[in-house]
Design an enzyme around this catalytic site. Sequence first.
Site, PDB file in Angstrom:
ATOM      1  N   TRP A 163     -42.239  35.220 -47.810  1.00 40.33           N
ATOM      2  CA  TRP A 163     -42.635  34.870 -46.523  1.00 40.33           C
ATOM      3  C   TRP A 163     -43.114  33.229 -46.508  1.00 40.33           C
ATOM      4  O   TRP A 163     -43.297  32.856 -45.424  1.00 40.33           O
ATOM      5  CB  TRP A 163     -43.455  35.830 -45.719  1.00 40.33           C
ATOM      6  CG  TRP A 163     -42.555  36.816 -45.048  1.00 40.33           C
ATOM      7  CD1 TRP A 163     -42.718  38.246 -45.506  1.00 40.33           C
ATOM      8  CD2 TRP A 163     -41.704  36.847 -44.248  1.00 40.33           C
ATOM      9  NE1 TRP A 163     -41.798  38.968 -44.822  1.00 40.33           N
ATOM     10  CE2 TRP A 163     -41.102  38.163 -43.934  1.00 40.33           C
ATOM     11  CE3 TRP A 163     -40.936  35.865 -43.498  1.00 40.33           C
ATOM     12  CZ2 TRP A 163     -40.103  38.451 -43.119  1.00 40.33           C
ATOM     13  CZ3 TRP A 163     -40.102  35.856 -42.378  1.00 40.33           C
ATOM     14  CH2 TRP A 163     -39.565  37.466 -42.343  1.00 40.33           C
TER      15      TRP A 163
ATOM     16  N   TYR B  61     -44.552  31.340 -53.860  1.00 40.76           N
ATOM     17  CA  TYR B  61     -45.238  32.513 -53.632  1.00 40.76           C
ATOM     18  C   TYR B  61     -46.495  32.827 -54.532  1.00 40.76           C
ATOM     19  O   TYR B  61     -46.205  32.870 -55.882  1.00 40.76           O
ATOM     20  CB  TYR B  61     -44.566  33.632 -53.204  1.00 40.76           C
ATOM     21  CG  TYR B  61     -45.340  34.793 -53.501  1.00 40.76           C
ATOM     22  CD1 TYR B  61     -45.776  35.332 -52.385  1.00 40.76           C
ATOM     23  CD2 TYR B  61     -45.265  35.875 -54.467  1.00 40.76           C
ATOM     24  CE1 TYR B  61     -46.301  36.709 -52.242  1.00 40.76           C
ATOM     25  CE2 TYR B  61     -45.744  37.144 -54.572  1.00 40.76           C
ATOM     26  CZ  TYR B  61     -46.506  37.433 -53.189  1.00 40.76           C
ATOM     27  OH  TYR B  61     -47.112  38.666 -53.272  1.00 40.76           O
TER      28      TYR B  61
ATOM     29  N   TRP C   2     -45.267  39.720 -41.701  1.00 43.15           N
ATOM     30  CA  TRP C   2     -44.722  41.079 -41.454  1.00 43.15           C
ATOM     31  C   TRP C   2     -45.924  42.043 -40.934  1.00 43.15           C
ATOM     32  O   TRP C   2     -46.833  42.044 -41.533  1.00 43.15           O
ATOM     33  CB  TRP C   2     -43.653  41.606 -42.335  1.00 43.15           C
ATOM     34  CG  TRP C   2     -44.341  42.035 -43.715  1.00 43.15           C
ATOM     35  CD1 TRP C   2     -44.539  43.402 -43.834  1.00 43.15           C
ATOM     36  CD2 TRP C   2     -44.789  41.469 -44.883  1.00 43.15           C
ATOM     37  NE1 TRP C   2     -44.969  43.583 -45.245  1.00 43.15           N
ATOM     38  CE2 TRP C   2     -45.218  42.493 -45.743  1.00 43.15           C
ATOM     39  CE3 TRP C   2     -44.899  40.216 -45.010  1.00 43.15           C
ATOM     40  CZ2 TRP C   2     -45.659  42.079 -47.010  1.00 43.15           C
ATOM     41  CZ3 TRP C   2     -45.435  39.726 -46.338  1.00 43.15           C
ATOM     42  CH2 TRP C   2     -45.842  40.548 -47.222  1.00 43.15           C
TER      43      TRP C   2
ATOM     44  N   THR D 103     -50.560  38.442 -51.467  1.00 44.86           N
ATOM     45  CA  THR D 103     -50.387  38.872 -50.375  1.00 44.86           C
ATOM     46  C   THR D 103     -51.546  39.400 -49.931  1.00 44.86           C
ATOM     47  O   THR D 103     -52.397  40.157 -50.676  1.00 44.86           O
ATOM     48  CB  THR D 103     -49.346  40.005 -50.110  1.00 44.86           C
ATOM     49  OG1 THR D 103     -47.963  39.366 -50.686  1.00 44.86           O
ATOM     50  CG2 THR D 103     -48.920  40.681 -48.941  1.00 44.86           C
TER      51      THR D 103
ATOM     52  N   ASN E 216     -40.575  43.632 -45.855  1.00 46.63           N
ATOM     53  CA  ASN E 216     -41.779  42.959 -46.839  1.00 46.63           C
ATOM     54  C   ASN E 216     -40.969  42.208 -47.898  1.00 46.63           C
ATOM     55  O   ASN E 216     -41.477  41.722 -48.913  1.00 46.63           O
ATOM     56  CB  ASN E 216     -42.735  43.870 -47.554  1.00 46.63           C
ATOM     57  CG  ASN E 216     -42.095  45.378 -47.787  1.00 46.63           C
ATOM     58  OD1 ASN E 216     -41.018  45.232 -48.476  1.00 46.63           O
ATOM     59  ND2 ASN E 216     -43.144  46.357 -47.903  1.00 46.63           N
TER      60      ASN E 216
ATOM     61  N   ASP F  24     -48.218  36.364 -47.078  1.00 48.96           N
ATOM     62  CA  ASP F  24     -48.150  35.805 -48.229  1.00 48.96           C
ATOM     63  C   ASP F  24     -48.881  34.580 -48.253  1.00 48.96           C
ATOM     64  O   ASP F  24     -48.910  33.868 -47.349  1.00 48.96           O
ATOM     65  CB  ASP F  24     -46.576  35.556 -48.440  1.00 48.96           C
ATOM     66  CG  ASP F  24     -45.816  36.727 -48.876  1.00 48.96           C
ATOM     67  OD1 ASP F  24     -46.290  37.721 -48.977  1.00 48.96           O
ATOM     68  OD2 ASP F  24     -44.626  36.815 -48.593  1.00 48.96           O
TER      69      ASP F  24
END
Length: 177
Positions: free
Chosen positions: A152, A161, A101, A164, A148, A120
């Site tokens: 992702w 995850y 993003w 970031t 966000n 990510d």
Amino acid sequence: MRWLDEYFERQTRHVAQQTSRRSAVTRIGQLLAGAALALPILPFDRIANHAHAAGAGKQKRDDETACDYWRYCAIDGFLCTCCGGTVSSCPPGTEASKVVWIGTCHSHVDGRDYLISYADCCGVTSCGRCLCNANVSERPGYRMGVHNDINWCMGNKSTMYHCTVAAAVGIAETGKG
Ligand code: ABN
């Protein structure tokens, strides 16, 4: 007996002077003047604190491990700089998300607006350090490219995850010329 009268008159006047309204006002004035000498320290302290806070704010905007770092204006997640990576590269053992993003962040260094690509880093469980959530120009999920608050990593082989990253990928157009 006249001398006695005069004596008592003098004494009475003296006591009256000591306790009159005027002397009370004089005393209050003296107290206030004394306090005024001591109290001006306070505003100076506040100014010093403001200056200190401004300095601290600036330091944070330069610190890649702080949420206030200027490139993190639309970040949501754990900072990779606290997790073994850098501001723009994923920690070893993780891979960048296939989908990213974007945000537009103002740089206090040169006063320009930069296009920031957030990705990510995926493949390892959540880092858990330096959680930040900033939402400058962030939009809800129906504008996916600028949203966000979603994992992702969902497009990657491993959807786990970790953290970031925020890479500056361009200078925002000013619309002039
Ligand atoms: N884009 C960061 C993120 C990951 C998982 C859940 C919410 C947000």
